[in-house]
Each structure stands twice: as structure tokens, then as C-alpha cells.
Design a protein around this motif. Structure first.
Motif, PDB file in Angstrom:
ATOM      1  N   UNK A  26       0.828  -1.210   0.000  1.00  0.00           N
ATOM      2  CA  UNK A  26       0.000   0.000   0.000  1.00  0.00           C
ATOM      3  C   UNK A  26       0.862   1.261   0.000  1.00  0.00           C
ATOM      4  N   UNK A  27       1.851   1.307   0.880  1.00  0.00           N
ATOM      5  CA  UNK A  27       2.624   2.543   1.076  1.00  0.00           C
ATOM      6  C   UNK A  27       3.753   2.723   0.071  1.00  0.00           C
ATOM      7  N   UNK A  28       4.353   1.611  -0.373  1.00  0.00           N
ATOM      8  CA  UNK A  28       5.512   1.708  -1.268  1.00  0.00           C
ATOM      9  C   UNK A  28       5.164   1.436  -2.726  1.00  0.00           C
ATOM     10  N   UNK A  29       4.190   0.596  -2.972  1.00  0.00           N
ATOM     11  CA  UNK A  29       3.833   0.226  -4.347  1.00  0.00           C
ATOM     12  C   UNK A  29       2.507   0.828  -4.796  1.00  0.00           C
ATOM     13  N   UNK A  30       1.892   1.624  -3.907  1.00  0.00           N
ATOM     14  CA  UNK A  30       0.631   2.304  -4.228  1.00  0.00           C
ATOM     15  C   UNK A  30      -0.480   1.354  -4.673  1.00  0.00           C
ATOM     16  N   UNK A  31      -0.477   0.156  -4.121  1.00  0.00           N
ATOM     17  CA  UNK A  31      -1.582  -0.775  -4.351  1.00  0.00           C
ATOM     18  C   UNK A  31      -2.786  -0.288  -3.558  1.00  0.00           C
ATOM     19  N   UNK A  32      -3.965  -0.284  -4.181  1.00  0.00           N
ATOM     20  CA  UNK A  32      -5.178   0.135  -3.488  1.00  0.00           C
ATOM     21  C   UNK A  32      -5.528  -0.864  -2.384  1.00  0.00           C
ATOM     22  N   UNK A  33      -5.882  -0.384  -1.187  1.00  0.00           N
ATOM     23  CA  UNK A  33      -6.205  -1.298  -0.084  1.00  0.00           C
ATOM     24  C   UNK A  33      -7.249  -2.342  -0.443  1.00  0.00           C
ATOM     25  N   UNK A  34      -8.229  -1.984  -1.292  1.00  0.00           N
ATOM     26  CA  UNK A  34      -9.278  -2.943  -1.626  1.00  0.00           C
ATOM     27  C   UNK A  34      -8.786  -4.057  -2.546  1.00  0.00           C
ATOM     28  N   UNK A  35      -7.575  -3.932  -3.034  1.00  0.00           N
ATOM     29  CA  UNK A  35      -7.003  -5.030  -3.818  1.00  0.00           C
ATOM     30  C   UNK A  35      -6.420  -6.126  -2.924  1.00  0.00           C
ATOM     31  N   UNK A  36      -6.333  -5.853  -1.626  1.00  0.00           N
ATOM     32  CA  UNK A  36      -5.738  -6.806  -0.687  1.00  0.00           C
ATOM     33  C   UNK A  36      -6.837  -7.510   0.091  1.00  0.00           C
ATOM     34  N   UNK A  91     -13.097  -5.815 -10.750  1.00  0.00           N
ATOM     35  CA  UNK A  91     -12.041  -5.901 -11.762  1.00  0.00           C
ATOM     36  C   UNK A  91     -10.716  -5.490 -11.135  1.00  0.00           C
ATOM     37  N   UNK A  92      -9.627  -5.955 -11.733  1.00  0.00           N
ATOM     38  CA  UNK A  92      -8.306  -5.607 -11.242  1.00  0.00           C
ATOM     39  C   UNK A  92      -7.644  -6.742 -10.482  1.00  0.00           C
ATOM     40  N   UNK A  93      -6.395  -6.535 -10.179  1.00  0.00           N
ATOM     41  CA  UNK A  93      -5.612  -7.579  -9.522  1.00  0.00           C
ATOM     42  C   UNK A  93      -5.950  -7.689  -8.038  1.00  0.00           C
ATOM     43  N   UNK A  94      -6.005  -8.927  -7.558  1.00  0.00           N
ATOM     44  CA  UNK A  94      -6.222  -9.197  -6.139  1.00  0.00           C
ATOM     45  C   UNK A  94      -4.960  -9.812  -5.556  1.00  0.00           C
ATOM     46  N   UNK A  95      -4.548  -9.273  -4.412  1.00  0.00           N
ATOM     47  CA  UNK A  95      -3.475  -9.880  -3.634  1.00  0.00           C
ATOM     48  C   UNK A  95      -4.137 -10.628  -2.483  1.00  0.00           C
ATOM     49  N   UNK A  96      -4.050 -11.934  -2.518  1.00  0.00           N
ATOM     50  CA  UNK A  96      -4.771 -12.776  -1.570  1.00  0.00           C
ATOM     51  C   UNK A  96      -3.810 -13.294  -0.503  1.00  0.00           C
TER      52      UNK A  96
END
Length: 423
Positions: free
Chosen positions: A64-74, A107-112
């Protein structure tokens, strides 16, 4: 809203809440992060309470903080938590994932992130399905406490498609950070006499710490061994664990253990003891160091050494045994080598023993471990096994001496608290 989604809301980062991250363990976060952005399943394996869940949350925070992944993708699910007891098998897990995909991230990538995955029946089928479905953009990180179960089940369906990271309790550098101390001999001595389980540092007296370590031991024995392997003599299992913890650095054979318990009037046999030791290894309570013929370059069967996954087991549960600082030090150096990614063996050269032969990729190092080099005869004794080696690999003597001795015949002397600068 579906009740399952409400539970996920509570334990995820979606609404800006960030749970306690603990001490950031960069030596784990960095290599895991570098292995991301592909379909390889990332597997964190380690004993219960060694910090796997914190590392998983730290990795989520990093994304989230370093790669700017949206929290809802996690998407994070901890199967140790009672609210998720409705997830019993692979079908339940896939159903939960599909609900999340439909309602929260269409839609979009999920980090599970799946924590303590071994609690879910046939979990590997769900992980395989999601990781290999080319129509589903999903990257998976899982944790588990039983190394054999994870590796055997993953290798069945995911051969060559996962990468494993071994997680251990704190090392000396982390101990110093969380204790706000410098890395020196005094700090190291305290570390040797305590342990590295992260939760220990929130407890303020010996008895509370002893009860905590006892609860870890009981939970691992019961949930990861007794229940999973239908153990008939749980007391014998625990006593074997105590026996091996207090014989770390001693060469042990299964027959040694059988004969010891028979001498105490306990009924057992070779097969039972052998299986119980294997289960203790699989639960990451103990680690085996095989004997290695340095000249012949092969494993010597029959005897080996066992080392505890953390010194807290000895220090808080079995400290009534005659177990000196030298034994604690040898166990600790073994763990440091494993944390650094080495395969570790007990070296044999003619009639002499080299405490450790450590190998990683094309690097081989030899280490002799000694409490103190108090006089010339002690120094000669500790250097002699390394002097007898004729190859040109690195050689170290590791001690608790406050003064570093000069190199001798290519053998370097290092202080135990400084070992990460050399390995």
C-alpha cells in the motif's frame, strides 16, 4: 451486507484502518516483495508465534505505502480467527473469494493473503485453482505452521510454481532493535538467556513469560502434531521434545532416545520415537543437523544433532538441566545460519568434528563454536579441526570473547553478536 463481508471489513485494510505492524522485519519483507508480481505462490513457513502473521501484515502495508496498491485489492483471511470458522474447506474458501470479487473488487488484480492455511481442508485445491487460472488476476501469499504438510500438498499440485520463505523468531539484531539496545555482548547474553518469540517483549516477568512459552509448546504439540497424527502417547511426545532440547549439540540417535526412556521404565520402540521426532521437526519445534563427511562429501547416517527452534523453550521450560552457555551459543549460531539461508551440517574430518558446515549456493563455510578462548590449550583445541581442513573455503571460530583475535592460518575469529556481518 453479507455477514461474511462484514467480517472481512473488520480484518482488512479497506477503510483506512492499519493494524499493529510490530517490528518491521526487512530481512523477510524485502525478499518476499522482490518475489512478487508473478503467479508463483509465496509460502511463509514457520512455527506458531514466530511472527508470520505480522510479516504478512507488514507486506500488505508495504504494498500500500511503497507500491501504491489500493487497499481494496488486498484480501486477508486468518484461519486461526474464530469468526472465519465457516471456512472449512476449499469450496468455502473459493466461495468467499468469489463473494469478495463480486461485491468489493469486480475488476483488477487481487493480492490474496491466507494465514495459517493448514486449518482448511484441501486448501491446496483452492490455491492451485486461483493461482493457475489465467482469467483471474490473483497473486497469493500463504502461511502455515507445518512444513511437511505444506510442502507435500503444494508439490502435488503446484510443482515448481511456489517459492518458500522460512520464518524464525527474532535474531540478535531484531532483539536489540525491539529492546532499544546496542548489539553488544551484554545484549547478546540477555538474548541467549531469554528467547526470540516476538510476544515475549510485551511480557514483564519470568513467570508470565514461562506460561506464555508453555502455551506455545502445548498448542503446537496438540494442534500441529497430536491431532493431525493421531498420537497415542502425548506425554511421551512432550518428553522427547524436552530430552532433545536439552541435548542440543550432542550427537543423538533414535536408539539413544529409545534406550533413555526404556531406562526410565517407559514403554516405547524405535518406530514410535522416530515418528515422534519427525513430527517435532515438521512442526518446526526442532531442526536436524546431519553429520557430513567433509572428505568423502556425503552424509553419515546413524547419528545427528537436534537444535531447538528458539532458546526460550530451554530457558523457560527446561532450564533445570545442566545446559551451559556454550550449548546455548551453539544452538543460537545454528539458528543464525538457518535464518541466513544456509543448509547446515555437523562436519566430520577423520576423528575430529567441525561444529558446522554451512552451504548456500556456491558458498561453503566452516564454523567452530566455543564459549570463550580462555587459554592457549582451549584456543588450540577449537582451531585444530579447522586447521586440519585442506580446502580453501572460509573458516571461522565463533565465541563470546570481548576481544577479537587475529586470523590464524586462514581461520578468522568472530564475536557471536557480530555474526551477520560474516555470513
Amino acid at each position: 451486507m453479507d455477514e461474511r463481508l462484514q467480517l472481512l471489513e473488520k480484518y482488512n485494510f479497506w477503510n483506512g484502518q492499519f493494524p499493529d505492524l510490530g517490528l518491521i522485519r526487512k530481512e523477510y519483507i524485502d525478499p518476499i516483495a522482490n518475489a512478487m508480481e508473478n503467479r508463483l505462490v509465496k509460502v511463509l513457513v514457520g512455527q506458531r508465534r514466530s511472527g508470520k502473521s505480522f510479516i504478512m501484515r507488514q507486506l500488505m502495508n508495504y504494498l500500500i505505502t511503497e507500491k501504491q496498491v489500493e487497499p481494496r485489492q488486498l484480501l486477508y483471511v486468518n484461519f486461526e480467527f474464530a469468526p472465519f470458522c465457516f471456512v472449512r474447506n476449499a469450496d468455502d474458501l473459493l466461495s468467499l473469494y468469489q463473494l469478495y470479487r463480486k461485491e468489493k473488487l469486480s475488476a483488477g488484480k487481487i493480492y490474496l493473503f491466507l494465514d495459517e492455511i493448514q486449518n482448511i481442508a484441501e486448501w491446496e485445491k483452492a490455491v492451485n485453482s486461483l493461482s493457475q487460472d489465467y482469467t483471474e488476476d490473483c497473486e497469493i501469499v500463504i502461511t502455515g505452521s507445518n512444513s511437511k504438510m505444506l510442502s507435500s500438498q503444494l508439490s502435488t499440485l503446484l510443482s515448481g510454481r511456489y517459492i518458500e520463505f522460512k520464518v524464525f523468531p527474532f535474531n540478535i539484531e531484531e532483539y536489540a532493535l525491539i529492546s532499544e539496545r546496542n548489539v553488544n555482548k551484554d545484549t547478546y547474553m540477555e538474548f541467549l538467556k531469554s528467547g526470540g518469540f516476538p510476544e515475549l517483549f510485551h511480557l514483564n516477568n519470568f513467570e508470565t513469560k514461562r506460561n506464555y512459552i508453555s502455551s506455545i509448546k502445548d498448542t503446537v504439540l496438540l494442534r500441529d502434531i497430536v491431532q493431525r497424527n493421531n498420537i497415542k502417547d502425548a506425554r511421551l511426545l512432550e518428553d522427547i521434545f524436552g530430552y532433545l532440547v536439552n541435548n542440543a549439540s550432542n550427537l543423538i540417535s533414535v536408539n539413544n532416545v529409545v534406550n533413555f526412556f526404556k531406562s526410565k521404565g517407559r514403554k516405547t520402540n524405535y518406530e514410535t520415537v522416530s515418528n515422534y521426532i519427525l513430527y517435532l521437526e515438521e512442526a518446526n519445534l526442532l531442526h536436524r543437523a546431519e553429520r557430513y563427511n567433509i572428505k568423502g562429501k556425503d552424509i553419515i547416517s546413524g547419528t545427528c544433532k537436534y537444535y531447538a527452534n528458539d532458546l526460550a523453550f530451554h530457558n523457560y521450560l527446561y532450564n533445570g538441566y545442566g545446559y551451559g552457555i556454550g550449548y546455548l551459543l551453539e544452538n543460537r549460531i545454528y539458528l543464525d545460519l538457518k535464518i541466513a539461508g544456509y543448509d547446515v551440517y555437523v562436519g566430520v574430518i577423520k576423528d575430529r568434528e567441525v561444529d558446522f558446515v554451512a552451504t548456500k549456493a556456491d558458498r561453503i563455510i566452516y564454523l567452530q563454536v566455543s564459549y570463550l578462548l580462555i587459554d592457549d590449550s582451549t584456543t588450540e583445541r577449537e582451531y585444530a579441526p579447522l586447521d586440519s581442513l585442506t580446502d580453501h573455503y572460509e573458516k571461522f571460530v565463533v565465541t563470546l570473547d570481548e576481544i577479537t583475535l587475529p586470523s590464524k592460518n586462514g581461520v578468522r575469529h568472530i564475536q557471536a553478536w557480530d555474526i551477520y556481518n560474516y555470513i
